[in-house]
Each structure stands twice: as structure tokens, then as C-alpha cells.
Design an enzyme around this catalytic site. Structure first.
Site, PDB file in Angstrom:
ATOM      1  CB  ILE A 179       2.952  -0.809  50.711  1.00  0.00           C
ATOM      2  CG1 ILE A 179       2.874   0.543  51.424  1.00  0.00           C
ATOM      3  CG2 ILE A 179       1.597  -1.499  50.615  1.00  0.00           C
ATOM      4  CD1 ILE A 179       2.183   1.626  50.615  1.00  0.00           C
TER       5      ILE A 179
ATOM      6  CE1 TYR B 153      -4.543  11.228  52.187  1.00  0.00           C
ATOM      7  CE2 TYR B 153      -5.985  12.961  51.352  1.00  0.00           C
ATOM      8  CZ  TYR B 153      -5.677  11.616  51.488  1.00  0.00           C
ATOM      9  OH  TYR B 153      -6.497  10.667  50.927  1.00  0.00           O
TER      10      TYR B 153
ATOM     11  N   GLY C 294      -5.759   0.337  59.568  1.00  0.00           N
ATOM     12  CA  GLY C 294      -6.834  -0.647  59.364  1.00  0.00           C
ATOM     13  C   GLY C 294      -6.851  -1.650  60.507  1.00  0.00           C
TER      14      GLY C 294
ATOM     15  CG  LEU D 177      -3.158  -5.180  60.342  1.00  0.00           C
ATOM     16  CD1 LEU D 177      -3.075  -6.386  61.274  1.00  0.00           C
ATOM     17  CD2 LEU D 177      -4.581  -5.011  59.827  1.00  0.00           C
TER      18      LEU D 177
ATOM     19  CG  ASP E 287      -3.908  -2.676  55.907  1.00  0.00           C
ATOM     20  OD1 ASP E 287      -4.860  -2.106  55.351  1.00  0.00           O
ATOM     21  OD2 ASP E 287      -3.302  -2.189  56.892  1.00  0.00           O
TER      22      ASP E 287
ATOM     23  CE  LYS F 157      -3.793   9.004  48.041  1.00  0.00           C
ATOM     24  NZ  LYS F 157      -3.762   7.533  48.273  1.00  0.00           N
TER      25      LYS F 157
ATOM     26  CG  PHE G 126     -13.906   3.254  54.788  1.00  0.00           C
ATOM     27  CD1 PHE G 126     -15.075   2.507  54.857  1.00  0.00           C
ATOM     28  CD2 PHE G 126     -13.957   4.495  54.142  1.00  0.00           C
ATOM     29  CE1 PHE G 126     -16.258   2.958  54.282  1.00  0.00           C
ATOM     30  CE2 PHE G 126     -15.128   4.954  53.577  1.00  0.00           C
ATOM     31  CZ  PHE G 126     -16.271   4.186  53.637  1.00  0.00           C
TER      32      PHE G 126
HETATM   33  N1  LIG Z   1     -12.183   7.473  52.365  1.00  0.00           N
HETATM   34  C1  LIG Z   1     -12.163   8.567  51.630  1.00  0.00           C
HETATM   35  O1  LIG Z   1     -13.066   9.412  51.738  1.00  0.00           O
HETATM   36  C2  LIG Z   1     -11.053   8.811  50.632  1.00  0.00           C
HETATM   37  C3  LIG Z   1     -11.123   9.999  49.871  1.00  0.00           C
HETATM   38  C4  LIG Z   1     -10.094  10.229  48.950  1.00  0.00           C
HETATM   39  C5  LIG Z   1      -9.078   9.302  48.765  1.00  0.00           C
HETATM   40  N2  LIG Z   1      -9.042   8.191  49.524  1.00  0.00           N
HETATM   41  C6  LIG Z   1      -7.928   7.252  49.328  1.00  0.00           C
HETATM   42  O2  LIG Z   1      -8.452   5.929  49.306  1.00  0.00           O
HETATM   43  C7  LIG Z   1      -7.562   5.028  49.917  1.00  0.00           C
HETATM   44  C8  LIG Z   1      -8.269   4.257  51.007  1.00  0.00           C
HETATM   45  O3  LIG Z   1      -8.776   5.179  51.976  1.00  0.00           O
HETATM   46  P1  LIG Z   1      -9.511   4.662  53.290  1.00  0.00           P
HETATM   47  O4  LIG Z   1     -10.511   5.695  53.654  1.00  0.00           O
HETATM   48  O5  LIG Z   1      -9.928   3.270  53.130  1.00  0.00           O
HETATM   49  O6  LIG Z   1      -8.325   4.809  54.345  1.00  0.00           O
HETATM   50  P2  LIG Z   1      -7.924   3.852  55.553  1.00  0.00           P
HETATM   51  O7  LIG Z   1      -6.964   4.654  56.383  1.00  0.00           O
HETATM   52  O8  LIG Z   1      -9.142   3.298  56.206  1.00  0.00           O
HETATM   53  O9  LIG Z   1      -7.146   2.674  54.832  1.00  0.00           O
HETATM   54  C9  LIG Z   1      -5.791   2.760  54.456  1.00  0.00           C
HETATM   55  C10 LIG Z   1      -5.149   1.449  54.829  1.00  0.00           C
HETATM   56  O10 LIG Z   1      -3.783   1.476  54.433  1.00  0.00           O
HETATM   57  C11 LIG Z   1      -3.026   0.811  55.431  1.00  0.00           C
HETATM   58  N3  LIG Z   1      -1.644   1.292  55.355  1.00  0.00           N
HETATM   59  C12 LIG Z   1      -1.191   2.545  55.597  1.00  0.00           C
HETATM   60  N4  LIG Z   1       0.138   2.584  55.430  1.00  0.00           N
HETATM   61  C13 LIG Z   1       0.537   1.343  55.079  1.00  0.00           C
HETATM   62  C14 LIG Z   1       1.789   0.766  54.785  1.00  0.00           C
HETATM   63  N5  LIG Z   1       2.910   1.490  54.834  1.00  0.00           N
HETATM   64  N6  LIG Z   1       1.834  -0.549  54.453  1.00  0.00           N
HETATM   65  C15 LIG Z   1       0.702  -1.295  54.402  1.00  0.00           C
HETATM   66  N7  LIG Z   1      -0.516  -0.801  54.677  1.00  0.00           N
HETATM   67  C16 LIG Z   1      -0.601   0.503  55.009  1.00  0.00           C
HETATM   68  C17 LIG Z   1      -3.692   1.177  56.736  1.00  0.00           C
HETATM   69  O11 LIG Z   1      -3.414   0.257  57.790  1.00  0.00           O
HETATM   70  C18 LIG Z   1      -5.164   1.182  56.341  1.00  0.00           C
HETATM   71  O12 LIG Z   1      -5.773  -0.075  56.580  1.00  0.00           O
HETATM   72  C19 LIG Z   1      -6.381   5.868  50.398  1.00  0.00           C
HETATM   73  O13 LIG Z   1      -5.348   5.775  49.459  1.00  0.00           O
HETATM   74  C20 LIG Z   1      -6.929   7.287  50.447  1.00  0.00           C
HETATM   75  O14 LIG Z   1      -5.895   8.228  50.236  1.00  0.00           O
HETATM   76  C21 LIG Z   1     -10.007   7.914  50.469  1.00  0.00           C
END
Ligand SMILES: NC(=O)c1ccc[n+]([C@@H]2O[C@H](COP(=O)([O-])OP(=O)(O)OC[C@H]3O[C@@H](n4cnc5c(N)ncnc54)[C@H](O)[C@@H]3O)[C@@H](O)[C@H]2O)c1
Length: 317
Positions: free
Chosen positions: A54, A139, A38, A35, A33, A143, A13
Site C-alpha cells: 500500500i 500499534y 495475509g 501478503l 495486499d 493506528k 482475516f
Molecule cells: N481483527 C481484529 O480483532 C481487529 C481489531 C481492531 C482493529 N483491527 C484492524 O482491522 C484491520 C484488519 O485486521 P485483520 O485482523 O484482518 O488483520 P490481518 O493482519 O489478518 O490483515 C491485515 C492485512 O494487511 C496486509 N498488509 C499489511 N501491510 C501491508 C502493506 N504494507 N501493503 C499491503 N498489504 C499489507 C497483510 O498482509 C494482511 O493480509 C487492520 O487494520 C486492524 O488494525 C482488527
């Protein structure tokens, strides 16, 4: 010279919104990514995209000649983190360590880590400043583990790390397909499809929601402004709403007449989140998108992208 940026989690996202903005601004962007959460449809066609985990050493060459890294890839689904804690730690701690290692080997100048307001789960001070944290859930702990390694790499290897603690980000490309999706898109998509939205618990938990474009404004600032080097920032709107209030705002926009279904509460979530934005605003940034505007834009996205593609895929069957 064109600046090169690596974004992990580029198909997620926040990562997909960020890569689009960076490409629009003329940066050369590499996206990574696996996937796992995502989607390929989130990947901009202009992006140099690598579908790699990663945690794999194959990521190292992708960081060569990068000026900055946004490390967003993570296991973000809270119930999955609770049911699979080892996997959460593997992705969020070991994964982060491997991305840091890639950045160290490639001598990347700036490393931006996507941390979370979940770091404040056990803190009862509102609005919450950056100083004190108390992560509790899996979680949050995972983090926090990633953030701690970021700080080690800063101290030991001189990597220039900025930590951003996002609050509840919402907007286009937020995943509405998950079992327990993030609240905004889940309400909107269910109501657009004529279904009652689900609220877990009483709906009185309050969340600081921030529209993804406001987060992106801060991303650009962090990238270019050296005052952010080595610092930690809250990235929220500084206003919070209860889940029931969000339901009412969505209903005012959609006028469906659908009432929410109340389901058992999800354990381990904070009752209130509210960002103290003093540090971020001291740099000249402030959130611009009011909740009504952000929700209206999210509705438009879901109507035009998601509902349209569902209708056309039904037609194709
Ligand atoms: N969206 C929020 O409200 C929010 C709030 C606080 C923190 N965050 C942090 O922001 C970041 C992005 O959040 P988001 O909402 O876009 O989450 P999301 O789940 O939509 O995106 C995370 C992406 O990381 C990829 N991913 C996961 N593990 C992986 C791996 N081992 N190798 C490669 N890719 C991998 C997933 O496929 C996904 O596309 C995250 O680190 C999250 O902890 C988000």
C-alpha cells in the site's frame, strides 16, 4: 450500475471475509495486499487481486472509478509492532497516507478506515464510548496516526471518511499460525491438535469479542447509509469475556480434557475492553451472533479447512 469497491488488506482475516461478502452481494471488488501477513488461500478466486504494497505509488490507478474504499491493510501483530516500531509506523501511518492520497486523486466518494479499540488503552470508562481516546502502545499509536490523517483528509480535501473502531474480531480465516496468535483460533487449533492452549498472564483480562459476520453487517450498513458519513463508530458485541472464560467455552465444545499453560503476561495490553454501542445501534444495527455460536462456527471452519489441509499436505510428502 455495478458499484466498485477497493479493499486493502484483502488477504487478511477481516479483509478476506469482507471481500467474499461484497462479491456475494454483486459489488465489483478490487483487493490489495502485499501478503506480508495475509495468505493467498484467503483470496477469493472471483476477486480482482493485486499483490502490491500500500505504500507504493503503483496503487493509484487501482482506485480509479472506485465508489468506496475499505482500508484494512495494517501491521496488526502487537509484539512485532513493539519490536519494529518504525515498520509499524511505516505501514500503519505512511501506508494509510498513501491510500488516502490514492483515494483523493481518484475522487473516491467514501473512505472507511479500520481503526481499533486499542485507541482506548488508557481509558478506564466501561462500556467505552467513542468520545475519548488514549492510545499508548506502538500499534495503538500507529493506528491513531492513520486515523488522524483520515481526519485531515476529511477536513482539507473533503474526503468522506467513516472510522470504525473494531474490538476483538474473531471467526473463520483468522490467522492461527502467528507466534502469538489471536486468542480464539489459537486455543481451538491447539486443542484440536491435542496440545495445551497457552494463556499469557492470569487469563483474567476481559475482551469484547465480536464475530466477523456481525462486523460485516455493519460494513454493509456503512457502505449504503449516508448517516455514517464523517462519523466514528465502535464495532463490538457490548459483552466481554475473560480469556479463562473463553478457554472454558472452547473446552465445553471440544471436550479435550486439556488444561491451559499459563505464560508470562504480554506487556502493554489493556485489562478490559468493552464497547459502548449506542452510536452503531442507533442506526438499526446490532450484533446477532452469540459467543457460543461464533465459537462453534470457528471450530467447524478450523476442522474442515485447516486440519483437513494439514492432513492432505502430510499425505503428499
Ligand atoms: N481483527 C481484529 O480483532 C481487529 C481489531 C481492531 C482493529 N483491527 C484492524 O482491522 C484491520 C484488519 O485486521 P485483520 O485482523 O484482518 O488483520 P490481518 O493482519 O489478518 O490483515 C491485515 C492485512 O494487511 C496486509 N498488509 C499489511 N501491510 C501491508 C502493506 N504494507 N501493503 C499491503 N498489504 C499489507 C497483510 O498482509 C494482511 O493480509 C487492520 O487494520 C486492524 O488494525 C482488527
Amino acid at each position: 450500475m455495478q458499484r466498485r469497491i477497493v479493499v486493502t488488506g484483502a488477504a487478511g482475516f477481516v479483509g478476506s471475509n469482507l471481500t467474499k461478502l461484497l462479491l456475494d452481494r454483486g459489488y465489483a471488488v478490487r483487493g490489495i495486499d502485499n501478503l506480508s501477513a495475509g495468505t493467498a488461500e484467503n483470496v477469493d478466486e472471483r476477486l480482482e487481486f493485486h499483490a502490491i504494497d500500500i505504500r507504493a505509488p503503483e496503487i493509484y490507478p487501482l482506485f480509479e472509478e472506485a465508489d468506496a474504499v475499505f482500508h484494512l491493510a495494517a501491521k496488526t501483530c502487537l509484539p512485532e509492532c513493539v519490536s519494529k516500531p518504525l515498520e509499524a509506523a511505516s505501514m500503519n501511518v505512511m501506508g494509510t497516507l498513501n491510500v488516502l492520497e490514492a483515494a483523493r486523486r481518484a475522487k473516491v466518494r467514501k473512505f472507511i478506515y479500520a481503526d481499533t479499540s486499542a485507541e482506548y488503552e488508557g481509558i478506564k470508562e466501561f462500556p467505552t464510548p467513542e468520545e475519548h481516546i488514549r492510545p499508548i502502545g506502538i500499534y495503538a499509536a500507529s493506528k491513531h496516526g492513520g486515523a488522524t490523517f483520515c481526519e485531515s483528509y476529511r477536513e482539507l480535501y473533503g474526503i468522506n471518511v467513516t472510522i470504525l473502531r473494531y474490538f476483538n474480531v474473531y471467526g473463520p480465516a483468522q490467522d492461527w499460525r502467528r507466534v502469538i496468535p489471536p486468542v480464539m483460533s489459537s486455543f481451538i487449533i491447539r486443542m484440536l491438535q491435542g496440545e495445551q492452549p497457552a494463556i499469557y498472564g492470569t487469563g483474567e483480562k476481559r475482551r469484547d469479542f465480536i464475530y466477523v459476520d456481525d462486523v460485516n453487517d455493519f460494513h454493509l450498513l456503512v457502505l449504503e447509509d449516508q448517516r455514517t458519513d464523517g462519523k466514528v463508530f465502535n464495532v463490538g458485541s457490548g459483552i466481554n469475556f475473560s480469556v479463562n472464560e473463553i478457554y472454558k467455552l472452547v473446552e465445553e465444545l471440544l471436550k479435550t480434557g486439556l488444561r491451559p499453560i499459563y505464560k508470562p503476561d504480554l506487556p502493554g495490553e489493556a485489562q478490559i475492553t468493552l464497547a459502548d454501542l449506542t452510536s452503531a445501534m442507533a442506526l438499526g444495527w446490532k450484533p446477532r451472533i452469540a459467543i457460543t455460536e461464533g465459537l462453534a462456527r470457528t471450530v467447524e471452519y478450523l476442522k474442515s479447512r485447516v486440519l483437513k489441509s494439514e492432513v492432505s499436505s502430510l499425505g503428499a510428502k
